[in-house]
Scaffold this active site. Structure first.
Site, PDB file in Angstrom:
ATOM      1  N   ASP A  28       0.827  -1.202   0.000  1.00 42.27           N
ATOM      2  CA  ASP A  28       0.000   0.000   0.000  1.00 42.27           C
ATOM      3  C   ASP A  28       0.865   1.258   0.000  1.00 42.27           C
ATOM      4  O   ASP A  28       0.587   2.227  -0.725  1.00 42.27           O
ATOM      5  CB  ASP A  28      -0.980   0.005   1.176  1.00 42.27           C
ATOM      6  CG  ASP A  28      -0.395  -0.544   2.461  1.00 42.27           C
ATOM      7  OD1 ASP A  28       0.798  -0.928   2.468  1.00 42.27           O
ATOM      8  OD2 ASP A  28      -1.119  -0.593   3.462  1.00 42.27           O
ATOM      9  N   ASP A  48       1.080  -1.227 -13.295  1.00 41.27           N
ATOM     10  CA  ASP A  48       0.085  -0.416 -13.986  1.00 41.27           C
ATOM     11  C   ASP A  48       0.010   0.989 -13.404  1.00 41.27           C
ATOM     12  O   ASP A  48      -0.164   1.966 -14.136  1.00 41.27           O
ATOM     13  CB  ASP A  48      -1.286  -1.088 -13.923  1.00 41.27           C
ATOM     14  CG  ASP A  48      -1.425  -2.210 -14.940  1.00 41.27           C
ATOM     15  OD1 ASP A  48      -0.519  -2.343 -15.785  1.00 41.27           O
ATOM     16  OD2 ASP A  48      -2.420  -2.948 -14.895  1.00 41.27           O
TER      17      ASP A  48
END
Length: 373
Positions: free
Chosen positions: A221, A249
């Protein structure tokens, strides 16, 4: 030298961009006195339409016999709009990775100076970014046990990793870091997941074999946030399948266009090279898709085969196309004239064959004539 390439153009814009990569390869073959042979094969929606399966046995055979694989894209809106379909184009590439044991995906993330204005991030944040993401490709939750309850209300996806799976990709990452800026960042979720704790233990042991490479750890995260806030802090990122899919991505925003990003999938005996942009069916057949990622993937393929000078010729041609603005509309402002997909490919090939001549005739580019004068 003589090489045989499996060419899997696939769906959507795949055939268009792959054709431009082949133009670059043919120019390289001409200049450097090589013979490149191409074996076409099908995968994805086009394979389903013709063969009834996303990965025909013939395609597997062609890939296993080739020196390397040049891949386009898979995907079709008729399957995207039907989530209940049991046969899907994307199954083809997942199956191919397993068949060829392509266990490591390598995605370079580079900020080109000419494209800094295209990034949604600030220039000072992305300028100078040069990251390589090493993603384990054949394990984890994507390939784990999957269950759906009889009433369809409870689903389960299992995530599993072995020490061997982690070792082989970790060694590749550390070797690459040794030739770069000598830093590996392991991205995991070791505060929650047992698989991540195994990754930490194994990678920590591997690091002891590479004394000149430093190792640090970052929870996924936080890493997802840091790749946007300060991408220059990273050199080589090493991570598992799901996290690597997400992080790589997210990192596409750095370069300003997904049409610039290429990747390789490496195994012990085989290797596949591809643009990461997907099939983009809305642009298929319009000659507007950015072919540079596919062309860069061809350069990566040559590097894998030890043809460093030849790969460098392609990289320099790509840089020249950016310097001169010979690019497709995704890299242009609304009021700027864009080149067609095929004309970008023509320019790249011309430049490789005439590397000392930088005088360009922009009118000829759009007329489809030679770009070198």
């Amino acid at each position: 030298m003589k090489f045989t390439f499996a060419v899997i153009s696939g769906d959507g814009i795949g055939p268009e961009v792959t054709n431009q990569a082949k133009k670059a390869l043919e120019a390289v073959a001409e200049v450097y006195n090589h013979v490149f042979l191409y074996k076409d094969a099908k995968i994805g929606a086009c394979a389903i339409d013709e063969k009834g399966v996303p990965l025909p046995e013939e395609t597997i055979k062609i890939c296993k016999e080739a020196d390397a694989i040049l891949y386009g894209a898979v995907g079709d809106t008729k399957y995207d709009n039907n989530p209940s379909s049991k046969i899907r184009p994307e199954q083809g590439i997942l199956q191919l990775r397993q068949e060829l044991k392509l266990f490591c995906n390598i995605r370079p993330i580079k900020a080109y100076n000419k494209l800094l204005k295209n990034s949604p991030l600030k220039r000072e944040v992305v300028s100078g970014t040069d990251v390589a993401i090493f993603r384990e490709l054949t394990g984890g939750i994507y390939f784990g046990k999957k269950e759906l309850s009889k009433d369809g209300k409870i689903a389960f996806d299992g995530c599993q990793y072995s020490e061997e799976e982690i070792l082989r990709v970790a060694h590749l990452a550390f070797k690459a870091a040794g030739e770069r800026r000598k830093k590996v960042t392991l991205v995991d979720k070791a505060n929650v997941l047992e698989t991540s704790r195994l990754w930490r233990r194994v990678v920590t042991e591997v690091a002891k074999e590479y004394e000149d490479v430093s190792l640090d750890f970052m929870l996924v995260d936080n890493a997802t946030m840091q790749i946007v806030l300060n991408p220059k802090q990273f050199d080589v990122i090493l991570t598992e399948n799901l996290f690597g899919d997400i992080i790589s991505d997210v990192a596409t925003v750095i370069g300003g266009s997904i049409g610039m990003l290429a990747a390789s999938s490496i195994g012990e005996k085989h290797a596949l090279f591809e643009p990461i942009h997907g099939s983009y069916p809305q642009a298929a057949g319009k000659d507007i898709a950015n072919p540079l990622a596919s062309i860069i993937s061809a350069a990566m393929m040559l590097e894998y085969l030890g043809l460093e000078d030849e790969a460098d010729a392609i990289h320099r041609a790509v840089q020249k196309s950016l310097d001169l603005g010979i690019t497709t509309k995704d890299l242009k402002a609304k009021n700027q004239t864009a080149a067609l997909t095929s004309k970008v490919g023509d320019f790249i090939a011309d430049y490789i064959e005439n590397q000392e001549d930088s005088n360009m005739n922009f009118k000829n580019i759009h007329m489809g004539q030679s770009t070198i004068i």
